[in-house]
Structure formats: C-alpha cells, structure tokens
Write a protein that holds these residues in place. Structure first.
Motif, PDB file in Angstrom:
ATOM      1  N   UNK A 106       0.839  -1.201   0.000  1.00  8.76           N
ATOM      2  CA  UNK A 106       0.000   0.000   0.000  1.00  8.76           C
ATOM      3  C   UNK A 106       0.870   1.246   0.000  1.00  8.76           C
ATOM      4  N   UNK A 107       0.480   2.237  -0.795  1.00 12.20           N
ATOM      5  CA  UNK A 107       1.218   3.503  -0.822  1.00 12.20           C
ATOM      6  C   UNK A 107       0.964   4.308   0.440  1.00 12.20           C
ATOM      7  N   UNK A 108      -0.216   4.119   1.005  1.00 13.64           N
ATOM      8  CA  UNK A 108      -0.568   4.765   2.269  1.00 13.64           C
ATOM      9  C   UNK A 108      -1.589   3.897   2.964  1.00 13.64           C
ATOM     10  N   UNK A 109      -1.655   4.012   4.293  1.00 13.71           N
ATOM     11  CA  UNK A 109      -2.598   3.228   5.066  1.00 13.71           C
ATOM     12  C   UNK A 109      -2.063   1.833   5.355  1.00 13.71           C
ATOM     13  N   UNK A 110      -2.893   1.024   5.997  1.00 14.88           N
ATOM     14  CA  UNK A 110      -2.466  -0.309   6.409  1.00 14.88           C
ATOM     15  C   UNK A 110      -3.518  -1.352   6.067  1.00 14.88           C
ATOM     16  N   UNK A 111      -3.036  -2.558   5.808  1.00 15.41           N
ATOM     17  CA  UNK A 111      -3.880  -3.739   5.635  1.00 15.41           C
ATOM     18  C   UNK A 111      -3.465  -4.726   6.717  1.00 15.41           C
ATOM     19  N   UNK A 112      -4.431  -5.278   7.446  1.00 20.53           N
ATOM     20  CA  UNK A 112      -4.125  -6.244   8.499  1.00 20.53           C
ATOM     21  C   UNK A 112      -5.047  -7.448   8.367  1.00 20.53           C
ATOM     22  N   UNK A 113      -4.482  -8.643   8.547  1.00 21.37           N
ATOM     23  CA  UNK A 113      -5.241  -9.888   8.549  1.00 21.37           C
ATOM     24  C   UNK A 113      -5.065 -10.525   9.924  1.00 21.37           C
ATOM     25  N   UNK A 114      -6.169 -10.783  10.590  1.00 19.28           N
ATOM     26  CA  UNK A 114      -6.126 -11.303  11.964  1.00 19.28           C
ATOM     27  C   UNK A 114      -5.274 -10.418  12.862  1.00 19.28           C
ATOM     28  N   UNK A 115      -5.338  -9.116  12.633  1.00 19.95           N
ATOM     29  CA  UNK A 115      -4.617  -8.168  13.467  1.00 19.95           C
ATOM     30  C   UNK A 115      -3.153  -7.991  13.130  1.00 19.95           C
ATOM     31  N   UNK A 116      -2.642  -8.745  12.159  1.00 24.95           N
ATOM     32  CA  UNK A 116      -1.233  -8.656  11.783  1.00 24.95           C
ATOM     33  C   UNK A 116      -1.087  -7.844  10.504  1.00 24.95           C
ATOM     34  N   UNK A 117      -0.309  -6.768  10.503  1.00 24.20           N
ATOM     35  CA  UNK A 117      -0.128  -5.966   9.284  1.00 24.20           C
ATOM     36  C   UNK A 117       0.451  -6.804   8.144  1.00 24.20           C
ATOM     37  N   UNK A 118      -0.069  -6.584   6.948  1.00 23.89           N
ATOM     38  CA  UNK A 118       0.401  -7.304   5.766  1.00 23.89           C
ATOM     39  C   UNK A 118       1.634  -6.597   5.221  1.00 23.89           C
ATOM     40  N   UNK A 119       2.758  -7.298   5.229  1.00 27.18           N
ATOM     41  CA  UNK A 119       4.004  -6.750   4.694  1.00 27.18           C
ATOM     42  C   UNK A 119       4.548  -7.606   3.548  1.00 27.18           C
ATOM     43  N   UNK A 120       3.890  -8.704   3.272  1.00 25.15           N
ATOM     44  CA  UNK A 120       4.227  -9.608   2.180  1.00 25.15           C
ATOM     45  C   UNK A 120       3.039 -10.521   2.006  1.00 25.15           C
ATOM     46  N   UNK A 121       3.194 -11.576   1.233  1.00 28.94           N
ATOM     47  CA  UNK A 121       2.070 -12.512   1.052  1.00 28.94           C
ATOM     48  C   UNK A 121       1.884 -13.317   2.329  1.00 28.94           C
ATOM     49  N   UNK A 122       0.731 -13.195   3.004  1.00 29.21           N
ATOM     50  CA  UNK A 122       0.529 -13.876   4.289  1.00 29.21           C
ATOM     51  C   UNK A 122       0.377 -15.390   4.127  1.00 29.21           C
ATOM     52  N   UNK A 123       0.699 -16.105   5.191  1.00 32.40           N
ATOM     53  CA  UNK A 123       0.396 -17.531   5.230  1.00 32.40           C
ATOM     54  C   UNK A 123      -1.126 -17.715   5.324  1.00 32.40           C
ATOM     55  N   UNK A 124      -1.575 -18.900   4.894  1.00 37.18           N
ATOM     56  CA  UNK A 124      -2.984 -19.274   4.931  1.00 37.18           C
ATOM     57  C   UNK A 124      -3.869 -18.275   4.176  1.00 37.18           C
ATOM     58  N   UNK A 125      -3.305 -17.717   3.121  1.00 35.17           N
ATOM     59  CA  UNK A 125      -4.073 -16.897   2.189  1.00 35.17           C
ATOM     60  C   UNK A 125      -3.983 -17.561   0.827  1.00 35.17           C
ATOM     61  N   UNK A 126      -5.095 -17.601   0.095  1.00 36.03           N
ATOM     62  CA  UNK A 126      -5.108 -18.195  -1.244  1.00 36.03           C
ATOM     63  C   UNK A 126      -5.821 -17.248  -2.194  1.00 36.03           C
ATOM     64  N   UNK A 127      -5.401 -17.273  -3.458  1.00 34.57           N
ATOM     65  CA  UNK A 127      -5.969 -16.393  -4.475  1.00 34.57           C
ATOM     66  C   UNK A 127      -6.384 -17.231  -5.677  1.00 34.57           C
ATOM     67  N   UNK A 128      -7.578 -16.953  -6.203  1.00 36.18           N
ATOM     68  CA  UNK A 128      -8.047 -17.563  -7.445  1.00 36.18           C
ATOM     69  C   UNK A 128      -8.263 -16.435  -8.448  1.00 36.18           C
ATOM     70  N   UNK A 129      -7.559 -16.512  -9.582  1.00 36.65           N
ATOM     71  CA  UNK A 129      -7.659 -15.481 -10.606  1.00 36.65           C
ATOM     72  C   UNK A 129      -8.609 -15.922 -11.718  1.00 36.65           C
ATOM     73  N   UNK A 130      -9.028 -14.962 -12.543  1.00 45.55           N
ATOM     74  CA  UNK A 130      -9.878 -15.279 -13.691  1.00 45.55           C
ATOM     75  C   UNK A 130      -9.107 -16.095 -14.721  1.00 45.55           C
ATOM     76  N   UNK A 131      -7.822 -15.798 -14.883  1.00 45.12           N
ATOM     77  CA  UNK A 131      -7.015 -16.457 -15.906  1.00 45.12           C
ATOM     78  C   UNK A 131      -6.521 -17.801 -15.387  1.00 45.12           C
TER      79      UNK A 131
END
Length: 252
Positions: free
Chosen positions: A53-78
C-alpha cells in the motif's frame, strides 16, 4: 479477519485507490463491484500483499500485511495460466502442500479429497489442457482450498465462463463457504452475481482515486437457488440498489 485503514494505491504517478477503509468479519463472503478500471483487482492485490500500500495499512487477523501472508489463497480469472500444464490435475492441487512439509502420499491424498469436493476426482490423472475451462477453474479452486486458507481472494474467477458453468461454480462457491466458513473477498463485474453469492456488497467509484461508495448487507436466505433466489423481491431490490450505485458512476 480483514481490516483496511485509509488504504491508498498508485502505479507511479497514476493514482488508483484513495482512502479505502473496510472491515471484514471472519466467515463473511464480501463482493466488490465497480466500473471497469476502477481498481478492484488492485485492491485485491494490495490485500494479498502482492502490492505494498502507498498509504494506510492492511491487516489480517490483526497482523499488518508486509508480504504474502500464510494461509491466504488467491483464485484469478485467468485459470489457464495459473495451472502448470506439465503436472497432472492432482499434482497441481497438491503443489502448495509442499510448503507444509507433508509427505508425497499425504499431499496426494489431500489433493484427491479436495478434487472430490469440486467434482473432479475422476480427472485426477488428466492434465489441465485436457479439461474444459470450467473444469480448469474447479482445479484452481481446489488448489486454493487444499491449504485450508483463512482468507480466500477471488478476482473475477467466473468472468470468462459460459452462463451454465458460471452458475454451477457460483453454487460450488456457496457450498464451500457454508461448509468451511472461510472468509472470502470476491471481485466481480457482474451485479447479479454479487448479490447471489454475497453476504455483503461494496462498490468502488471510478478511478482515479477510487473510494467506496456503497456498503450493502445482503439479507437473503443462506440456502440459495439460481431460479428461486433470483426471483425473490428482496433479490430484485438489492440488485437494483447495487446497479444504481455502479451505473451512476459508469459502466461495470
């Protein structure tokens, strides 16, 4: 589960998102809609830690996201590009389990279990290029689920599929959500789809500096049906509200 505080994002001098704040409770299926080019995919990539993020914060389970978090999965259209063509369907699904240190037999057993859940156990020994588009996307979903993610991000995953396959996968997603209680952020350009699968719909304004313009709870029965649910007066009302929010800003 997920919290965004005043998140802004840009590509060089081109500003995309501005001051986006959002809280997603655990187990919710949140749909994100908005005009084309408004930054829906950028928002998802920022949540995933693929773009800082250029500004602000993203947090998952209270932990700030600084890289790709564990136990996260992504499904793309492609989905075609996300699957490895030289691996069988089962080995594609088992691939992320290597990071967990499981033995090969354990990985293959889990992959088989999740292929069964998406109706593809009989195709385990096939290669992705031997499957239809809808079947390939089922493989991608199984691969995302096999790690039992606490947060699943889906970027227009059904957008390039035919109508019948799309409906089948929408129902599969709802079944998985009911069974696992996974928190899901689902980006779509389809207004009807957002209301049908979502517990909640948020809309982004057009860019640059896209921001949230709608935050709408979807109070429909948990058990949904492609014909009966879409015929409910509540569905029609919600669809119209989301449609107005998007179309007064620009085309989806």
């Amino acid at each position: 589960m997920l919290r965004l505080d005043s998140v802004s994002q840009s590509y060089g001098d081109r500003r995309v998102l501005h001051d986006v704040s959002l809280t997603v409770p655990g187990g919710q299926l949140l749909c994100v809609v908005g005009p084309s080019g408004c930054g829906k995919s950028t928002l998802l990539r920022t949540i995933a830690g693929l773009l800082p993020a250029r500004a602000g914060t993203v947090a998952i389970d209270g932990t700030p996201v600084t890289g790709v978090p564990d136990r996260l999965a992504v499904v793309f259209q492609d989905y075609g590009r996300s699957l490895l063509p030289w691996l069988t369907v089962r080995d594609n699904v088992a691939l992320p389990l290597r990071r967990q240190g499981l033995r090969r037999a354990e990985r293959r057993a889990l992959a088989g279990e999740f292929l069964d859940r998406v109706g593809l156990e009989a195709s385990a020994r096939h290669y992705p290029w031997q499957l239809s588009g809808g079947m390939q996307q089922r493989v991608a979903i199984a691969r995302a689920l096999v790690v039992r993610p606490s947060l699943l991000l889906m970027d227009e995953p059904f957008g390039s599929l035919d109508a019948q396959t799309r409906e089948d996968l929408e129902d599969l997603l709802l079944e998985v959500h009911r069974t696992d209680g996974t928190t899901i952020v689902f980006v779509t350009h389809d207004i009807d789809e957002s209301v049908y699968v979502g517990d909640r719909v948020v809309a982004l304004s057009p860019g640059p500096d896209a921001h949230l313009t709608l935050d709408l709870p979807v109070r429909l029965p948990a058990e949904r049906d492609q014909i009966a649910t879409r015929g409910l007066p509540e569905f029609v009302t919600l669809r119209a509200e989301v449609g107005r929010a998007v179309r007064r800003q620009g085309r989806v």
